[in-house]
Design a protein around this motif. Structure first.
Motif, PDB file in Angstrom:
ATOM      1  N   ARG A  26      61.218  77.441  -0.822  1.00 10.01           N
ATOM      2  CA  ARG A  26      60.034  77.569   0.246  1.00 10.01           C
ATOM      3  C   ARG A  26      58.745  77.934  -0.435  1.00 10.01           C
ATOM      4  NH1 ARG A  26      61.921  81.999   3.697  1.00 10.01           N
ATOM      5  NH2 ARG A  26      62.385  83.020   1.716  1.00 10.01           N
ATOM      6  N   SER A  27      57.627  77.920   0.673  1.00  9.31           N
ATOM      7  CA  SER A  27      56.476  78.129   0.065  1.00  9.31           C
ATOM      8  C   SER A  27      56.194  79.567  -0.287  1.00  9.31           C
ATOM      9  CB  SER A  27      55.395  77.976   1.207  1.00  9.31           C
ATOM     10  OG  SER A  27      55.473  79.167   2.349  1.00  9.31           O
ATOM     11  N   PRO A  28      55.348  80.005  -1.039  1.00  8.85           N
ATOM     12  CA  PRO A  28      55.038  81.481  -1.489  1.00  8.85           C
ATOM     13  C   PRO A  28      54.910  82.326  -0.313  1.00  8.85           C
ATOM     14  CG  PRO A  28      53.815  79.924  -3.094  1.00  8.85           C
ATOM     15  CD  PRO A  28      54.383  78.978  -1.884  1.00  8.85           C
ATOM     16  N   SER A  41      61.572  82.121  -6.855  1.00  9.81           N
ATOM     17  CA  SER A  41      60.619  81.502  -6.025  1.00  9.81           C
ATOM     18  C   SER A  41      60.218  80.343  -6.803  1.00  9.81           C
ATOM     19  CB  SER A  41      59.348  82.227  -5.450  1.00  9.81           C
ATOM     20  OG  SER A  41      58.856  81.604  -4.504  1.00  9.81           O
ATOM     21  N   PRO A  43      58.484  76.995  -5.375  1.00  9.99           N
ATOM     22  CA  PRO A  43      57.895  75.858  -4.216  1.00  9.99           C
ATOM     23  C   PRO A  43      58.526  74.419  -4.471  1.00  9.99           C
ATOM     24  CG  PRO A  43      56.246  77.340  -4.618  1.00  9.99           C
ATOM     25  CD  PRO A  43      57.326  77.821  -5.634  1.00  9.99           C
ATOM     26  N   CYS A  63      66.498  77.028   1.084  1.00  4.71           N
ATOM     27  CA  CYS A  63      65.137  77.151   1.931  1.00  4.71           C
ATOM     28  C   CYS A  63      65.427  77.806   3.084  1.00  4.71           C
ATOM     29  CB  CYS A  63      64.839  75.634   2.034  1.00  4.71           C
ATOM     30  SG  CYS A  63      65.979  74.837   2.931  1.00  4.71           S
ATOM     31  N   ARG A  68      64.561  71.482   2.885  1.00  2.39           N
ATOM     32  CA  ARG A  68      64.080  71.239   1.656  1.00  2.39           C
ATOM     33  C   ARG A  68      65.010  71.459   0.491  1.00  2.39           C
ATOM     34  NH1 ARG A  68      59.353  75.291   3.304  1.00  2.39           N
ATOM     35  NH2 ARG A  68      60.936  76.188   4.767  1.00  2.39           N
TER      36      ARG A  68
END
Length: 175
Positions: A26-28, A41, A43, A63, A68
């Motif tokens: 996932r995004s930061p 993490s 991305p 995710c 994702r």
């Protein structure tokens, strides 16, 4: 190389045993808001560069709900080692009663930053369109300007609204 779904309880066992690495794609911002304690993490848009460090290891991609993670599995398909997607993502992990690390000191999860941007921009456009009908047509031009700025943010990757919202007290990291 395998590419299968793995349940949250099974993934938790592998992590406890040390026989797998959990990669959160996932995004930061999403990761900072909440994540599984042993997750790393990476991305999704940076995954290709990180794949060499995962060679030969059992990897579980994770995710929010699994989409994702499936994309990460497809990207990692050519690498050596077992590759799994956490079935249902972090949502299934929490539903299974497994713990997550939450950024807010009070234990509440803040909305992801991009959802906050969508709420604020959507509300502004709605209010400006209503003002255009009820007060003066000039408000339609302001709504159009906000639409242009949103499109510009999508093209350039720079979003002033996100930068502003990131500084709000509810988005500051605890501690």
């Amino acid at each position: 190389m395998t590419r299968d779904l793995v349940s949250a309880p099974q993934a938790a066992r592998w992590l406890t045993e040390g026989s797998a690495v959990l990669v959160d794609v996932r995004s930061p911002d999403e990761f900072r808001a909440q994540h599984i304690a042993l997750a790393v993490s990476v991305p999704l848009d940076r995954l290709r560069a990180a794949l060499p460090s995962l060679a030969g290891r059992r990897v579980v991609f994770q995710c929010q709900r699994g989409t994702r993670g499936a994309s990460a599995c497809a990207i990692a398909e050519a690498r050596q080692g077992e590759t799994y997607n956490l079935d249902g993502g972090i949502e299934a992990w929490k539903a299974a009663g497994l713990p997550v690390v939450v950024a807010a000191a009070d234990g509440r999860e803040p909305l992801p930053l991009m959802r906050q941007v969508q709420i604020v921009v959507g509300a502004l456009v709605l209010l400006l369109v209503m003002a255009g009908f009820l007060i003066a047509p000039a408000f339609f031009a302001l709504a159009g300007l906000i639409g242009f700025m949103l499109a510009l943010a999508g093209v350039t990757g720079w979003c002033g609204m996100a930068l502003l919202l990131q500084r709000m007290p509810w988005n500051r990291a605890a501690g």
